[in-house]
Design a protein around this motif. Structure first.
Motif, PDB file in Angstrom:
ATOM      1  N   ASN A  35      41.751  26.900 -15.764  1.00 34.95           N
ATOM      2  CA  ASN A  35      41.178  25.841 -16.489  1.00 34.95           C
ATOM      3  C   ASN A  35      42.003  25.239 -17.332  1.00 34.95           C
ATOM      4  OD1 ASN A  35      38.312  25.398 -15.532  1.00 34.95           O
ATOM      5  ND2 ASN A  35      38.187  27.624 -15.775  1.00 34.95           N
ATOM      6  N   LEU A  36      43.214  25.878 -17.407  1.00 36.59           N
ATOM      7  CA  LEU A  36      44.380  24.997 -18.415  1.00 36.59           C
ATOM      8  C   LEU A  36      44.791  23.648 -17.851  1.00 36.59           C
ATOM      9  CD1 LEU A  36      46.824  27.927 -19.149  1.00 36.59           C
ATOM     10  CD2 LEU A  36      44.953  26.996 -20.626  1.00 36.59           C
ATOM     11  N   TYR A  37      44.338  23.272 -16.556  1.00 31.69           N
ATOM     12  CA  TYR A  37      44.657  22.285 -15.711  1.00 31.69           C
ATOM     13  C   TYR A  37      43.531  21.388 -15.069  1.00 31.69           C
ATOM     14  CZ  TYR A  37      48.829  24.976 -15.240  1.00 31.69           C
ATOM     15  OH  TYR A  37      49.898  25.799 -15.450  1.00 31.69           O
ATOM     16  N   GLU A  38      43.483  20.223 -14.905  1.00 26.70           N
ATOM     17  CA  GLU A  38      42.230  19.252 -14.675  1.00 26.70           C
ATOM     18  C   GLU A  38      41.968  19.861 -13.255  1.00 26.70           C
ATOM     19  OE1 GLU A  38      41.010  17.172 -16.291  1.00 26.70           O
ATOM     20  OE2 GLU A  38      42.248  16.881 -18.057  1.00 26.70           O
ATOM     21  N   ILE A  39      40.358  19.921 -13.033  1.00 28.87           N
ATOM     22  CA  ILE A  39      39.985  20.274 -11.538  1.00 28.87           C
ATOM     23  C   ILE A  39      39.073  19.113 -11.483  1.00 28.87           C
ATOM     24  CG2 ILE A  39      38.725  21.978 -10.439  1.00 28.87           C
ATOM     25  CD1 ILE A  39      39.821  24.090 -12.342  1.00 28.87           C
ATOM     26  N   PRO A  40      39.448  18.200 -10.441  1.00 27.53           N
ATOM     27  CA  PRO A  40      38.505  17.041 -10.206  1.00 27.53           C
ATOM     28  C   PRO A  40      37.101  17.519  -9.777  1.00 27.53           C
ATOM     29  CG  PRO A  40      40.730  16.484  -9.648  1.00 27.53           C
ATOM     30  CD  PRO A  40      40.881  17.911  -9.908  1.00 27.53           C
ATOM     31  N   ALA A  41      37.110  18.201  -8.997  1.00 31.57           N
ATOM     32  CA  ALA A  41      35.645  18.789  -8.206  1.00 31.57           C
ATOM     33  C   ALA A  41      34.978  19.455  -9.451  1.00 31.57           C
ATOM     34  CB  ALA A  41      36.123  19.534  -7.047  1.00 31.57           C
ATOM     35  N   GLN A  42      35.498  20.213 -10.192  1.00 38.59           N
ATOM     36  CA  GLN A  42      34.775  20.720 -11.120  1.00 38.59           C
ATOM     37  C   GLN A  42      34.042  19.460 -12.134  1.00 38.59           C
ATOM     38  OE1 GLN A  42      35.971  22.449 -15.337  1.00 38.59           O
ATOM     39  NE2 GLN A  42      36.289  24.306 -13.791  1.00 38.59           N
ATOM     40  N   GLN A  43      34.832  18.458 -12.254  1.00 37.22           N
ATOM     41  CA  GLN A  43      34.194  17.414 -13.218  1.00 37.22           C
ATOM     42  C   GLN A  43      33.154  16.442 -12.306  1.00 37.22           C
ATOM     43  OE1 GLN A  43      35.089  16.146 -16.138  1.00 37.22           O
ATOM     44  NE2 GLN A  43      33.232  14.757 -15.685  1.00 37.22           N
ATOM     45  N   LYS A  44      33.237  16.807 -11.145  1.00 36.38           N
ATOM     46  CA  LYS A  44      32.403  15.689 -10.289  1.00 36.38           C
ATOM     47  C   LYS A  44      31.084  16.676 -10.216  1.00 36.38           C
ATOM     48  CE  LYS A  44      30.300  13.265  -7.430  1.00 36.38           C
ATOM     49  NZ  LYS A  44      29.595  11.960  -7.890  1.00 36.38           N
ATOM     50  N   ALA A  45      31.307  18.210 -10.249  1.00 37.76           N
ATOM     51  CA  ALA A  45      30.128  19.107 -10.100  1.00 37.76           C
ATOM     52  C   ALA A  45      29.385  19.000 -11.543  1.00 37.76           C
ATOM     53  CB  ALA A  45      30.579  20.564  -9.928  1.00 37.76           C
ATOM     54  N   ALA A  46      30.125  18.789 -12.513  1.00 35.75           N
ATOM     55  CA  ALA A  46      29.469  18.553 -13.940  1.00 35.75           C
ATOM     56  C   ALA A  46      28.617  17.348 -14.071  1.00 35.75           C
ATOM     57  CB  ALA A  46      30.476  18.646 -14.913  1.00 35.75           C
ATOM     58  N   GLU A  47      29.310  16.408 -13.601  1.00 38.43           N
ATOM     59  CA  GLU A  47      28.511  14.943 -13.620  1.00 38.43           C
ATOM     60  C   GLU A  47      27.132  15.258 -12.632  1.00 38.43           C
ATOM     61  OE1 GLU A  47      31.375  12.429 -11.970  1.00 38.43           O
ATOM     62  OE2 GLU A  47      32.490  12.486 -13.758  1.00 38.43           O
ATOM     63  N   LEU A  48      27.236  15.661 -11.693  1.00 41.68           N
ATOM     64  CA  LEU A  48      25.903  15.982 -10.930  1.00 41.68           C
ATOM     65  C   LEU A  48      24.835  16.909 -11.698  1.00 41.68           C
ATOM     66  CD1 LEU A  48      27.669  16.590  -7.537  1.00 41.68           C
ATOM     67  CD2 LEU A  48      25.971  14.678  -7.808  1.00 41.68           C
ATOM     68  N   LEU A  49      25.504  17.856 -12.254  1.00 42.33           N
ATOM     69  CA  LEU A  49      24.465  18.623 -13.050  1.00 42.33           C
ATOM     70  C   LEU A  49      23.836  17.982 -14.278  1.00 42.33           C
ATOM     71  CD1 LEU A  49      26.184  22.416 -13.297  1.00 42.33           C
ATOM     72  CD2 LEU A  49      23.819  21.917 -12.303  1.00 42.33           C
ATOM     73  N   CYS A  50      24.852  17.245 -14.755  1.00 41.95           N
ATOM     74  CA  CYS A  50      24.105  16.505 -15.974  1.00 41.95           C
ATOM     75  C   CYS A  50      23.332  15.438 -15.659  1.00 41.95           C
ATOM     76  CB  CYS A  50      25.472  15.896 -16.819  1.00 41.95           C
ATOM     77  SG  CYS A  50      26.528  17.383 -17.503  1.00 41.95           S
ATOM     78  N   GLU A  51      23.448  14.712 -14.444  1.00 39.22           N
ATOM     79  CA  GLU A  51      22.514  13.615 -13.985  1.00 39.22           C
ATOM     80  C   GLU A  51      21.394  14.137 -13.694  1.00 39.22           C
ATOM     81  OE1 GLU A  51      22.296  10.394 -10.387  1.00 39.22           O
ATOM     82  OE2 GLU A  51      24.388  11.559 -10.811  1.00 39.22           O
ATOM     83  N   GLY A  52      21.396  15.556 -12.986  1.00 36.57           N
ATOM     84  CA  GLY A  52      20.107  16.106 -12.509  1.00 36.57           C
ATOM     85  C   GLY A  52      19.416  16.719 -13.656  1.00 36.57           C
ATOM     86  N   SER A  53      19.986  17.182 -14.726  1.00 36.01           N
ATOM     87  CA  SER A  53      19.109  17.861 -15.910  1.00 36.01           C
ATOM     88  C   SER A  53      18.728  16.881 -17.118  1.00 36.01           C
ATOM     89  CB  SER A  53      20.285  18.951 -16.333  1.00 36.01           C
ATOM     90  OG  SER A  53      21.297  18.434 -16.916  1.00 36.01           O
ATOM     91  N   GLY A  54      19.499  15.486 -17.004  1.00 35.52           N
ATOM     92  CA  GLY A  54      19.356  14.928 -18.097  1.00 35.52           C
ATOM     93  C   GLY A  54      20.191  15.191 -19.354  1.00 35.52           C
ATOM     94  N   LEU A  55      21.030  16.073 -19.147  1.00 29.97           N
ATOM     95  CA  LEU A  55      22.004  16.697 -20.419  1.00 29.97           C
ATOM     96  C   LEU A  55      23.256  16.198 -20.153  1.00 29.97           C
ATOM     97  CD1 LEU A  55      20.365  20.386 -20.714  1.00 29.97           C
ATOM     98  CD2 LEU A  55      19.866  18.316 -21.870  1.00 29.97           C
ATOM     99  N   ASP A  56      24.101  16.674 -21.255  1.00 30.19           N
ATOM    100  CA  ASP A  56      25.364  15.720 -21.401  1.00 30.19           C
ATOM    101  C   ASP A  56      26.664  16.727 -20.981  1.00 30.19           C
ATOM    102  OD1 ASP A  56      24.085  13.468 -22.566  1.00 30.19           O
ATOM    103  OD2 ASP A  56      23.464  15.001 -23.957  1.00 30.19           O
ATOM    104  N   TYR A  57      26.693  17.766 -21.159  1.00 29.63           N
ATOM    105  CA  TYR A  57      27.963  18.651 -20.743  1.00 29.63           C
ATOM    106  C   TYR A  57      27.645  19.830 -20.139  1.00 29.63           C
ATOM    107  CZ  TYR A  57      30.342  15.742 -24.180  1.00 29.63           C
ATOM    108  OH  TYR A  57      31.054  14.557 -24.840  1.00 29.63           O
ATOM    109  N   ALA A  58      28.712  20.237 -19.081  1.00 32.65           N
ATOM    110  CA  ALA A  58      28.393  21.297 -18.318  1.00 32.65           C
ATOM    111  C   ALA A  58      29.592  22.690 -18.660  1.00 32.65           C
ATOM    112  CB  ALA A  58      28.371  21.325 -16.987  1.00 32.65           C
ATOM    113  N   PHE A  59      29.377  23.767 -18.753  1.00 34.77           N
ATOM    114  CA  PHE A  59      30.379  24.934 -18.638  1.00 34.77           C
ATOM    115  C   PHE A  59      30.182  25.693 -17.581  1.00 34.77           C
ATOM    116  CE2 PHE A  59      31.354  29.217 -19.513  1.00 34.77           C
ATOM    117  CZ  PHE A  59      32.698  29.154 -20.019  1.00 34.77           C
ATOM    118  N   PHE A  60      31.338  26.212 -16.829  1.00 35.60           N
ATOM    119  CA  PHE A  60      31.079  26.861 -15.716  1.00 35.60           C
ATOM    120  C   PHE A  60      31.479  28.319 -15.861  1.00 35.60           C
ATOM    121  CE2 PHE A  60      31.055  22.406 -13.567  1.00 35.60           C
ATOM    122  CZ  PHE A  60      29.743  22.519 -12.829  1.00 35.60           C
TER     123      PHE A  60
END
Length: 386
Positions: free
Chosen positions: A65-90
């Motif tokens: 997680n020291l590096y960018e993980i594009p799929a993680q960012q996309k997964a976070a966006e889907l979770l935030c969109e589905g929950s109405g919240l703003d940030y995700a931690f995996f």
């Protein structure tokens, strides 16, 4: 055996699975209404998730997680969109998601006390075991975290009597899963939210079992019009790939700045691929509407089949998370159903818990209800003849 005996395993070895069905090493097929305990929400080996994982396997399995993980960012966006919240931690599990929530609540508020509820279940790490309101989970491990207080579930008046400025958060399940498939009432859950607002505490909703479409919404709290500060999820999040997540409001971000928390494997490329593919199928309004309709169909089928049986005390739940309360040990019913080709699990001593894949067919729901009736009828006859 080279394994610690931490599980009471059934005498069953599953060697293959597809959709709602699994096959054991003897060639017997079962209708799976356990789904890995609310994990395989898209059924076993869902094609799009399998395809996404295979594609990622051919690229890179793990990076820090020291590096960018594009799929993680996309997964976070889907979770935030589905929950109405703003940030995700995996992270890697529901317990880890709840650990993160507890840490974040204490750090953000500067307070230590967290209220949870009797018969709740939040995990088996020391913090989440301390949050769990069940003595059987806690026995034998010595002193727990002393900053948890347990209140009766669905008791609106008890929560309204809380006047304590040291409360960091109230942690609640919308439906108590391990506690017996007990749905929270809207009045109770809204009282919890109101008390959090009054005390300046955070509302943490544990959606590890109820989330990711299980109840017919992306998350079960959406049935009650709630606005939580933190939501935790896992189980169905990765279709069987080990992954969990904590989702929270934007105001909490400064309290989880760099170095405040972390996870080596959390949200790595494989996990993120599984999450993204899973959410892209489940977080669709038509899919969720279908789950709600199937839930109504299943409850109706169970009521029609079981209403005449004296041993059945209640049928409850939401969507495709259903509990059947009986007056005999539910584990006996689980064993009987396994013999008939239906896999189920208990939720406490007297509750049969039914968690079919969200892709289950109506005919399979009706068949399951008929099998449950057949087992209960047989049990009642055996008791009469004993």
């Amino acid at each position: 055996m080279s394994l610690f005996p931490t599980y009471n395993r059934f005498p069953l070895t599953i060697v293959s699975g597809e959709g709602t069905k699994v096959t054991d090493d003897q060639g017997k097929e079962y209708l799976d209404f356990v789904s890995g305990i609310a994990v395989c929400n898209l059924g076993h080996r869902p094609p799009k998730v399998q395809e996404a994982l295979q594609k990622q396997l051919d690229q890179v399995w793990h990076v820090s997680n020291l590096y960018e993980i594009p799929a993680q960012q996309k997964a976070a966006e889907l979770l935030c969109e589905g929950s109405g919240l703003d940030y995700a931690f995996f992270c890697n599990s529901g317990a880890e998601a709840n650990e993160a929530a507890i840490k974040l609540a204490r750090k953000h508020t500067g307070r230590e006390k967290i209220i949870s509820f009797k018969q709740s279940f939040h995990g088996r790490t020391f913090a989440t075991m301390s949050a769990t309101g069940q003595a059987k989970i806690q026995e034998g491990f010595g002193s727990l975290l002393q900053t948890f207080e347990y209140f009766p579930y669905n008791d609106k008046e008890a929560i309204e009597r809380v006047h304590d400025g040291s409360v960091a958060a109230i942690m609640v399940e919308v439906i108590q899963g391990e506690g017996g498939v007990i749905p929270g009432t809207t009045e109770f859950l809204q009282a919890v939210e109101a008390k959090c607002d009054e005390l300046g505490a955070l509302m943490i909703i544990d959606e590890v079992q109820t989330g990711i479409g299980r109840t017919g919404k992306t998350f079960a709290y959406q049935h009650h019009g709630l606005n939580p500060d933190i939501v935790t999820t896992a189980k169905g999040l990765g279709s069987g790939f080990p992954v969990g997540a904590m989702i929270g409001k934007e105001k909490l971000a400064p309290s989880f700045s760099a170095g405040a928390h972390g996870s080596t494997f959390g949200g790595n490329p494989l996990a993120s691929a599984a999450v993204q593919a899973t959410l892209e199928e489940i977080f669709v309004s038509s899919f969720l509407t279908d789950v709600e309709e199937k839930g109504h169909t299943f409850v109706q089928a169970l009521q029609e089949e079981l209403s005449s049986l004296n041993s059945v005390k209640d049928i409850r739940g939401k969507g495709l998370m259903i509990g059947v309360e009986v007056d005999t040990p539910a584990i006996e019913l689980v064993h009987s159903l396994r013999g008939r080709g239906l896999l189920a699990v208990v939720a406490g001593p007297n509750v049969l818990r039914l968690l079919p894949p969200l892709t289950v067919e109506t005919e399979e729901l009706q068949r399951a209800a008929a099998l449950i009736k057949a087992s209960l009828v047989e049990q009642e006859k055996n008791l009469q003849n004993a």
